[in-house]
Design an enzyme around this catalytic site. Sequence first.
Site, PDB file in Angstrom:
ATOM      1  CG  HIS A 168     -44.251  -2.497  35.238  1.00 52.70           C
ATOM      2  ND1 HIS A 168     -43.454  -3.245  34.951  1.00 52.70           N
ATOM      3  CD2 HIS A 168     -43.350  -0.324  35.129  1.00 52.70           C
ATOM      4  CE1 HIS A 168     -43.454  -2.476  33.445  1.00 52.70           C
ATOM      5  NE2 HIS A 168     -43.367  -1.320  33.782  1.00 52.70           N
ATOM      6  CB  CYS A 255     -47.270  -8.316  32.555  1.00 55.32           C
ATOM      7  SG  CYS A 255     -45.939  -8.047  34.616  1.00 55.32           S
TER       8      CYS A 255
END
Length: 263
Positions: A168, A255
Amino acid sequence: MSNPATHFTHAVSRRPGASVTGGLRAEDRGAPDLARMLAAHDAYIATLRETGAEVIVLEALEDYPDALFVEDTALCLPEGAVMMRPGADSRMGEVAHMRPTLAGLFDDLRDIAGPGHIEGGDILFTGREVLVGRSARTDAAGVAELRAILDEWGHPLREMQTPDGVLHFKTDCSLLDPETILSTRLLDASGCFDGYRVLHLPEGEEAAANAIRFNDVVLMPDGFPRTAEMLEREGYDVRLIDNTDCALLDGGMSCLSLRLNVA
């Protein structure tokens, strides 16, 4: 006025379930230890709450091993929340489970309808713009659909490419304050942070890039002493969280929560 990219009234997190041992990972370095992960999650939640924020902790979703990584399900902005469309098939159902919670917090809820994909881990909101990195989980069609929503809300979106081999965009960077970004040299080399002050991770500690600024503290993974020392020297109030097990699933500090402001 506090910047909505760094100061929050609320956070939403989800407990890891026993199924987390089967979570997605780019490289199999062993299964996470659930008991240790739960203890680390407790410390994470406690640290957020110490800042005065209200933290909503959702129950584990055993049918979705990666559901603890709630950030990928939505983008929360002052105007409302955008429900994402994850790029991993096994994670698609997580969004519907997050919707009721965010519907209770936001009046305006939008959806990435597809066919494109986009995950919250590829989105960095700095307060003045939204940076989005295309990756294996976020494609051009997903970014285009998000751009249409953000145009309506008045947030400029800047699209870039996440380096190969990086899951990511925020795997390799984090926002420390509205003007300062912590980044790996690899990501910063693309020029994506022109106009910001950039602090580079010390060599060998690139895995500490995913931190979060939450109100007046910076949460970062434990085990990276030179990074912690650098941030403390820069004046940040650093809190260390054991990320040993989340890291096995390519997860980090950002996250584990959705961070938002509710009047």
